[in-house]
Scaffold this motif. Structure first.
Motif, PDB file in Angstrom:
ATOM      1  N   GLY A  76      -6.022   5.088   5.088  1.00  0.00           N
ATOM      2  CA  GLY A  76      -6.283   3.660   5.636  1.00  0.00           C
ATOM      3  C   GLY A  76      -5.144   2.676   5.190  1.00  0.00           C
ATOM      4  N   ASP A  77      -4.009   3.216   4.933  1.00  0.00           N
ATOM      5  CA  ASP A  77      -2.823   2.621   4.472  1.00  0.00           C
ATOM      6  C   ASP A  77      -2.218   1.674   5.486  1.00  0.00           C
ATOM      7  OD1 ASP A  77      -0.837   4.125   5.580  1.00  0.00           O
ATOM      8  OD2 ASP A  77      -0.367   4.894   3.788  1.00  0.00           O
ATOM      9  N   ARG A  78      -2.400   1.776   6.816  1.00  0.00           N
ATOM     10  CA  ARG A  78      -1.807   1.069   7.759  1.00  0.00           C
ATOM     11  C   ARG A  78      -0.320   0.634   7.806  1.00  0.00           C
ATOM     12  NH1 ARG A  78      -4.679  -3.828   6.963  1.00  0.00           N
ATOM     13  NH2 ARG A  78      -3.512  -4.710   8.486  1.00  0.00           N
ATOM     14  N   LEU A  79       0.319   1.647   7.236  1.00  0.00           N
ATOM     15  CA  LEU A  79       1.917   1.473   7.229  1.00  0.00           C
ATOM     16  C   LEU A  79       2.507   0.977   8.557  1.00  0.00           C
ATOM     17  CD1 LEU A  79       4.460   2.103   5.569  1.00  0.00           C
ATOM     18  CD2 LEU A  79       4.489   4.305   6.681  1.00  0.00           C
ATOM     19  N   TYR A  80       2.272   1.651   9.451  1.00  0.00           N
ATOM     20  CA  TYR A  80       3.052   1.295  10.733  1.00  0.00           C
ATOM     21  C   TYR A  80       2.654  -0.192  11.184  1.00  0.00           C
ATOM     22  CZ  TYR A  80       4.728   5.815  10.195  1.00  0.00           C
ATOM     23  OH  TYR A  80       5.647   6.869   9.960  1.00  0.00           O
ATOM     24  N   GLU A  81       1.108  -0.508  10.981  1.00  0.00           N
ATOM     25  CA  GLU A  81       0.828  -1.973  11.224  1.00  0.00           C
ATOM     26  C   GLU A  81       1.277  -3.006  10.506  1.00  0.00           C
ATOM     27  OE1 GLU A  81      -3.547  -1.864  11.592  1.00  0.00           O
ATOM     28  OE2 GLU A  81      -3.446   0.439  12.126  1.00  0.00           O
ATOM     29  N   GLY A 113       0.805  -1.278  -0.068  1.00  0.00           N
ATOM     30  CA  GLY A 113       0.142  -0.081  -0.093  1.00  0.00           C
ATOM     31  C   GLY A 113       0.872   1.238   0.189  1.00  0.00           C
ATOM     32  N   ASN A 114       2.427   1.327   0.002  1.00  0.00           N
ATOM     33  CA  ASN A 114       3.122   2.471   0.089  1.00  0.00           C
ATOM     34  C   ASN A 114       4.169   2.225  -0.813  1.00  0.00           C
ATOM     35  OD1 ASN A 114       1.957   1.737   2.905  1.00  0.00           O
ATOM     36  ND2 ASN A 114       1.870   3.815   2.792  1.00  0.00           N
ATOM     37  N   PRO A 115       3.981   1.869  -2.194  1.00  0.00           N
ATOM     38  CA  PRO A 115       5.087   1.565  -3.054  1.00  0.00           C
ATOM     39  C   PRO A 115       5.875   2.921  -3.291  1.00  0.00           C
ATOM     40  CG  PRO A 115       2.816   1.560  -4.406  1.00  0.00           C
ATOM     41  CD  PRO A 115       2.766   1.874  -2.693  1.00  0.00           C
ATOM     42  N   GLY A 116       7.153   2.754  -3.802  1.00  0.00           N
ATOM     43  CA  GLY A 116       7.858   3.692  -4.136  1.00  0.00           C
ATOM     44  C   GLY A 116       8.357   4.583  -3.110  1.00  0.00           C
ATOM     45  N   GLY A 117       8.447   4.568  -1.975  1.00  0.00           N
ATOM     46  CA  GLY A 117       9.270   4.974  -0.794  1.00  0.00           C
ATOM     47  C   GLY A 117      10.755   5.248  -1.024  1.00  0.00           C
ATOM     48  N   PHE A 171       8.145   7.973   3.138  1.00  0.00           N
ATOM     49  CA  PHE A 171       6.771   7.257   2.815  1.00  0.00           C
ATOM     50  C   PHE A 171       5.535   7.916   1.982  1.00  0.00           C
ATOM     51  CE2 PHE A 171       8.774   4.644   6.122  1.00  0.00           C
ATOM     52  CZ  PHE A 171       9.205   3.617   5.614  1.00  0.00           C
ATOM     53  N   PRO A 172       5.290   7.465   0.828  1.00  0.00           N
ATOM     54  CA  PRO A 172       3.927   7.893   0.303  1.00  0.00           C
ATOM     55  C   PRO A 172       2.871   7.526   1.283  1.00  0.00           C
ATOM     56  CG  PRO A 172       4.587   6.207  -1.092  1.00  0.00           C
ATOM     57  CD  PRO A 172       5.849   6.369  -0.130  1.00  0.00           C
TER      58      PRO A 172
END
Length: 161
Positions: free
Chosen positions: A124-129, A50-54, A119-120
């Protein structure tokens, strides 16, 4: 007094290596999106769902962590972090960005060269989870994001200066 170093003896730093032309599946010249006199940015080889291209932003000089960072290099890194965050927002059409930086093993540092993650972010991307779901991606997958971000930044992308 600085904390002890955690960098192993004879450590081959991938971030120094990419500046010197070292290439492997995690380090490709096409990953580099911006270079300044004291800092550079590249697309990260590890992405969260859910966070491609960081992107990663780091000083050009080798420094293990924040404790040993020279003020001029710190300023250069944070100036470029801001530009990369603005560039990610424009290039990817994301709804926000998150920035983080790790120091020492207890702080989850894995590469012994200071670097800042940009990070992009999406609602609701829940990056840190989703840390356990992060995956290493191929240079080909990274290339499209590098091109978008490189165009958005309009900065040099070589280490010639």
């Amino acid at each position: 007094m600085l904390p002890p170093t955690h960098e192993p003896t004879g450590y081959s730093c991938p971030f120094c290596g990419i500046q010197q032309g070292f290439v492997d599946e995690w380090n490709s010249p096409s990953d580099v999106v911006a270079v300044t006199n004291r800092a550079f940015a590249r697309i990260a080889p590890k992405w969260w769902p859910g966070n491609p291209g960081g992107a990663l932003v780091m000083p050009r000089t080798h420094v293990e962590n924040i404790y040993a960072l020279a003020p001029l290099d710190g300023s250069a890194v944070w100036d470029l972090v801001q530009r990369v965050a603005v560039g990610i927002r424009a290039a990817y059409g994301c709804e926000g960005t998150s920035i983080r930086q790790h120091n020492e093993p207890a702080g989850d540092q894995e590469v012994w060269h200071l670097h800042v993650h940009v990070f992009p972010r999406y609602e609701g991307d829940r990056l840190y989870e989703r840390h356990a779901e992060a995956e290493w991606v191929s240079p080909d997958a990274r290339a499209a994001y590098a091109l978008k971000l490189r165009r958005s930044l309009g900065l040099p992308v070589t280490f010639d200066d």
